[in-house]
Write a protein that holds these residues in place. Structure first.
Motif, PDB file in Angstrom:
ATOM      1  N   ALA A  10      -8.064   8.989  -3.864  1.00 49.85           N
ATOM      2  CA  ALA A  10      -9.311   8.264  -4.110  1.00 49.85           C
ATOM      3  C   ALA A  10     -10.213   8.200  -2.888  1.00 49.85           C
ATOM      4  CB  ALA A  10      -8.993   6.851  -4.588  1.00 49.85           C
ATOM      5  N   VAL A  11      -9.655   7.831  -1.737  1.00 47.66           N
ATOM      6  CA  VAL A  11     -10.499   7.550  -0.565  1.00 47.66           C
ATOM      7  C   VAL A  11     -10.140   8.377   0.655  1.00 47.66           C
ATOM      8  CG1 VAL A  11     -10.880   5.207  -1.407  1.00 47.66           C
ATOM      9  CG2 VAL A  11      -9.073   5.623   0.270  1.00 47.66           C
ATOM     10  N   GLY A  12      -9.179   9.280   0.534  1.00 47.08           N
ATOM     11  CA  GLY A  12      -8.820  10.117   1.671  1.00 47.08           C
ATOM     12  C   GLY A  12      -8.249   9.299   2.809  1.00 47.08           C
ATOM     13  N   ASP A  13      -8.828   9.463   3.993  1.00 45.21           N
ATOM     14  CA  ASP A  13      -8.329   8.771   5.184  1.00 45.21           C
ATOM     15  C   ASP A  13      -9.113   7.513   5.521  1.00 45.21           C
ATOM     16  OD1 ASP A  13      -6.320  10.695   5.637  1.00 45.21           O
ATOM     17  OD2 ASP A  13      -7.762  12.020   6.638  1.00 45.21           O
ATOM     18  N   LEU A  14      -9.989   7.070   4.643  1.00 47.00           N
ATOM     19  CA  LEU A  14     -10.732   5.837   4.907  1.00 47.00           C
ATOM     20  C   LEU A  14      -9.769   4.650   4.983  1.00 47.00           C
ATOM     21  CD1 LEU A  14     -13.831   6.210   2.537  1.00 47.00           C
ATOM     22  CD2 LEU A  14     -13.817   6.365   5.039  1.00 47.00           C
ATOM     23  N   PRO A  15     -10.063   3.680   5.862  1.00 51.19           N
ATOM     24  CA  PRO A  15      -9.164   2.529   5.994  1.00 51.19           C
ATOM     25  C   PRO A  15      -9.250   1.608   4.775  1.00 51.19           C
ATOM     26  CG  PRO A  15     -11.123   2.219   7.355  1.00 51.19           C
ATOM     27  CD  PRO A  15     -11.195   3.616   6.812  1.00 51.19           C
ATOM     28  N   VAL A  16      -8.096   1.234   4.252  1.00 49.84           N
ATOM     29  CA  VAL A  16      -8.018   0.361   3.084  1.00 49.84           C
ATOM     30  C   VAL A  16      -7.440  -0.979   3.521  1.00 49.84           C
ATOM     31  CG1 VAL A  16      -6.942   0.009   0.836  1.00 49.84           C
ATOM     32  CG2 VAL A  16      -7.807   2.272   1.471  1.00 49.84           C
ATOM     33  N   GLN A  17      -8.169  -2.051   3.275  1.00 52.06           N
ATOM     34  CA  GLN A  17      -7.753  -3.390   3.697  1.00 52.06           C
ATOM     35  C   GLN A  17      -6.757  -4.016   2.733  1.00 52.06           C
ATOM     36  OE1 GLN A  17     -10.875  -5.730   5.388  1.00 52.06           O
ATOM     37  NE2 GLN A  17      -9.978  -7.692   4.802  1.00 52.06           N
ATOM     38  N   HIS A  18      -7.008  -3.870   1.429  1.00 53.51           N
ATOM     39  CA  HIS A  18      -6.115  -4.437   0.425  1.00 53.51           C
ATOM     40  C   HIS A  18      -5.920  -3.451  -0.719  1.00 53.51           C
ATOM     41  CE1 HIS A  18      -7.168  -8.867   1.622  1.00 53.51           C
ATOM     42  NE2 HIS A  18      -6.161  -8.395   2.328  1.00 53.51           N
ATOM     43  N   VAL A  19      -4.713  -3.396  -1.226  1.00 53.24           N
ATOM     44  CA  VAL A  19      -4.407  -2.707  -2.472  1.00 53.24           C
ATOM     45  C   VAL A  19      -3.920  -3.775  -3.449  1.00 53.24           C
ATOM     46  CG1 VAL A  19      -2.882  -1.081  -3.637  1.00 53.24           C
ATOM     47  CG2 VAL A  19      -3.856  -0.498  -1.402  1.00 53.24           C
ATOM     48  N   CYS A  20      -4.572  -3.871  -4.602  1.00 52.82           N
ATOM     49  CA  CYS A  20      -4.223  -4.893  -5.595  1.00 52.82           C
ATOM     50  C   CYS A  20      -4.067  -4.249  -6.961  1.00 52.82           C
ATOM     51  CB  CYS A  20      -5.301  -5.975  -5.666  1.00 52.82           C
ATOM     52  SG  CYS A  20      -5.611  -6.833  -4.113  1.00 52.82           S
ATOM     53  N   PHE A  21      -3.393  -4.982  -7.842  1.00 54.09           N
ATOM     54  CA  PHE A  21      -3.199  -4.479  -9.198  1.00 54.09           C
ATOM     55  C   PHE A  21      -3.215  -5.651 -10.165  1.00 54.09           C
ATOM     56  CE2 PHE A  21      -0.452  -3.093 -12.783  1.00 54.09           C
ATOM     57  CZ  PHE A  21      -1.203  -2.014 -13.204  1.00 54.09           C
ATOM     58  N   CYS A  22      -3.945  -5.483 -11.271  1.00 56.70           N
ATOM     59  CA  CYS A  22      -3.982  -6.486 -12.325  1.00 56.70           C
ATOM     60  C   CYS A  22      -3.138  -5.977 -13.489  1.00 56.70           C
ATOM     61  CB  CYS A  22      -5.421  -6.755 -12.773  1.00 56.70           C
ATOM     62  SG  CYS A  22      -5.537  -7.870 -14.199  1.00 56.70           S
ATOM     63  N   SER A  23      -2.026  -6.618 -13.735  1.00 54.95           N
ATOM     64  CA  SER A  23      -1.119  -6.148 -14.787  1.00 54.95           C
ATOM     65  C   SER A  23      -1.694  -6.383 -16.178  1.00 54.95           C
ATOM     66  CB  SER A  23       0.239  -6.846 -14.658  1.00 54.95           C
ATOM     67  OG  SER A  23       0.094  -8.256 -14.741  1.00 54.95           O
ATOM     68  N   THR A  24      -2.601  -7.346 -16.318  1.00 54.50           N
ATOM     69  CA  THR A  24      -3.191  -7.638 -17.627  1.00 54.50           C
ATOM     70  C   THR A  24      -4.089  -6.497 -18.091  1.00 54.50           C
ATOM     71  OG1 THR A  24      -3.175  -9.995 -17.111  1.00 54.50           O
ATOM     72  CG2 THR A  24      -4.546  -9.299 -18.954  1.00 54.50           C
ATOM     73  N   THR A  25      -4.964  -6.037 -17.211  1.00 55.92           N
ATOM     74  CA  THR A  25      -5.890  -4.955 -17.548  1.00 55.92           C
ATOM     75  C   THR A  25      -5.369  -3.578 -17.154  1.00 55.92           C
ATOM     76  OG1 THR A  25      -7.014  -5.179 -15.420  1.00 55.92           O
ATOM     77  CG2 THR A  25      -7.886  -6.478 -17.258  1.00 55.92           C
ATOM     78  N   LYS A  26      -4.337  -3.564 -16.293  1.00 57.60           N
ATOM     79  CA  LYS A  26      -3.813  -2.317 -15.713  1.00 57.60           C
ATOM     80  C   LYS A  26      -4.886  -1.622 -14.862  1.00 57.60           C
ATOM     81  CE  LYS A  26      -1.049   0.200 -18.293  1.00 57.60           C
ATOM     82  NZ  LYS A  26      -0.514   0.958 -19.453  1.00 57.60           N
TER      83      LYS A  26
ATOM     84  N   PRO B  50       0.804  -1.228   0.000  1.00 54.99           N
ATOM     85  CA  PRO B  50       0.000   0.000   0.000  1.00 54.99           C
ATOM     86  C   PRO B  50       0.836   1.276   0.000  1.00 54.99           C
ATOM     87  CG  PRO B  50      -0.864  -1.577   1.593  1.00 54.99           C
ATOM     88  CD  PRO B  50       0.451  -2.113   1.122  1.00 54.99           C
ATOM     89  N   THR B  51       2.025   1.229   0.589  1.00 59.30           N
ATOM     90  CA  THR B  51       2.835   2.445   0.641  1.00 59.30           C
ATOM     91  C   THR B  51       3.253   2.911  -0.749  1.00 59.30           C
ATOM     92  OG1 THR B  51       4.882   1.174   0.931  1.00 59.30           O
ATOM     93  CG2 THR B  51       3.699   1.845   2.930  1.00 59.30           C
ATOM     94  N   GLU B  52       3.349   1.968  -1.690  1.00 61.68           N
ATOM     95  CA  GLU B  52       3.721   2.345  -3.047  1.00 61.68           C
ATOM     96  C   GLU B  52       2.565   2.994  -3.808  1.00 61.68           C
ATOM     97  OE1 GLU B  52       5.347  -1.008  -5.037  1.00 61.68           O
ATOM     98  OE2 GLU B  52       6.996  -1.292  -3.590  1.00 61.68           O
ATOM     99  N   TRP B  53       1.382   2.938  -3.219  1.00 64.30           N
ATOM    100  CA  TRP B  53       0.191   3.493  -3.860  1.00 64.30           C
ATOM    101  C   TRP B  53      -0.426   4.611  -3.017  1.00 64.30           C
ATOM    102  CZ3 TRP B  53      -1.789   1.663  -8.586  1.00 64.30           C
ATOM    103  CH2 TRP B  53      -1.138   0.546  -9.095  1.00 64.30           C
ATOM    104  N   LYS B  54       0.329   5.131  -2.073  1.00 64.61           N
ATOM    105  CA  LYS B  54      -0.250   6.044  -1.075  1.00 64.61           C
ATOM    106  C   LYS B  54      -0.841   7.309  -1.702  1.00 64.61           C
ATOM    107  CE  LYS B  54       4.128   8.284   0.387  1.00 64.61           C
ATOM    108  NZ  LYS B  54       4.721   8.190  -0.917  1.00 64.61           N
ATOM    109  N   ASP B  55      -0.233   7.809  -2.773  1.00 64.46           N
ATOM    110  CA  ASP B  55      -0.754   9.034  -3.389  1.00 64.46           C
ATOM    111  C   ASP B  55      -2.111   8.792  -4.048  1.00 64.46           C
ATOM    112  OD1 ASP B  55       1.506  10.369  -2.590  1.00 64.46           O
ATOM    113  OD2 ASP B  55       2.525  10.217  -4.532  1.00 64.46           O
TER     114      ASP B  55
END
Length: 286
Positions: free
Chosen positions: A143-159, A133-138
């Motif tokens: 997107a969600v401000g200070d709301l708690p985020v449980q998972h950050v994921c990325f699909c390289s196929t669809t981007k 998640p730290t690599e996506w912090k900006d």
């Protein structure tokens, strides 16, 4: 040149809900500039162009067609709601006699069949991988401000990036989010992201028992928020199937228009089902 065109609301059985797509029936392929010009003129999230593969084919008897999709700003590699809308035009308005039609696309062959009052699309499943998640912090902050985020994921196929809000957040938190597309563009300029999905766990015990909710933002392709996104559910379905331990799920995309999708995972494929409503039929004259 006269081109038949339809506006079809996808993933809904009510007019002015779901996701509207324009569908154009072509006797032959057009230039990319003309595709893009028509899509900009239609000014919907996506315009689909169905082309006959040979002059002997008809839209009534043919079982295979070429299909491409353009937003008002660019061509895209995969679009679910405009594929659903395209099948509806062939089956409902052109009276296609085949039980299944297959579209040749940039994402491979996509088969669509009739099922009850709707249609089932056979799409590739696109599972995302969990990210730091730290690599996506900006982008998370934008997107969600200070709301708690449980998972950050990325699909390289669809981007497609996927942010799952913590289970302490319910659907009302998701629907009340005010996401600024300009802020998203400003926080992610690397070109690695095509779309952002924000999702929360559903409540299957209630009626109608949605397994998860989502919203999808695509400002990188000129669409601030997509109302109901079939391609996003190739990622969402793969993610939530693993999280929930289920292969069949009912999903709701909680945009202002809203839409419902039925999902079934099969190996590396996903069936995405939905209904459609045609709200406009006409002719483009060039």
């Amino acid at each position: 040149m006269e081109i038949p065109v339809f506006t079809v609301d996808a993933f809904t059985n009510k007019p002015f809900k779901g996701n509207p797509a324009a569908v154009c029936l072509l006797k032959h392929e057009l230039s990319d500039d003309l595709y893009q010009g028509i899509a900009a003129e239609m000014n919907l999230s996506d315009t689909a162009f169905i082309t006959k593969l040979s002059s002997s084919d008809t839209f009534t008897t043919g079982s295979r067609f070429r299909l491409c999709w353009f937003t008002p700003a660019t061509e895209v590699d995969l679009c679910g709601h405009a594929t659903l809308a395209s099948a509806a035009v062939l089956f409902q308005h052109e009276g296609n006699k085949n039980p299944v039609v297959v579209f040749e696309t940039k994402s491979g062959d996509l088969a669509v069949s009739k099922q009850g009052d709707g249609y089932v699309m056979d799409f590739p499943a696109n599972p995302p991988a969990q990210e730091d998640p730290t690599e996506w912090k900006d982008l998370v902050k934008a997107a969600v401000g200070d709301l708690p985020v449980q998972h950050v994921c990325f699909c390289s196929t669809t981007k497609y990036a996927l942010f799952r809000l913590d289970d302490s957040c319910d659907r009302s938190v998701l629907t009340s989010l005010k996401v600024d597309p300009t802020a998203l563009l400003g926080s992610e300029k690397s070109g690695r992201v095509n779309a952002l999905i924000i999702t929360v766990k559903g409540s299957p015990g209630s009626q109608p028992g949605y397994d998860f909710y989502s919203r999808c933002f695509v400002p990188w392709a000129g669409v601030p928020e997509d109302p109901v996104t079939g391609s996003a559910h190739t990622v969402l379905g793969s993610y939530w199937s693993k999280e929930l331990g289920k292969t069949e799920m009912l999903a709701h995309q909680s945009s202002r228009r809203g839409g419902e999708l039925k999902l079934q995972l099969k190996d590396r494929r996903i069936n995405i089902s939905g209904e459609t409503v045609t709200v406009l039929q006409g002719t483009i004259t060039l």
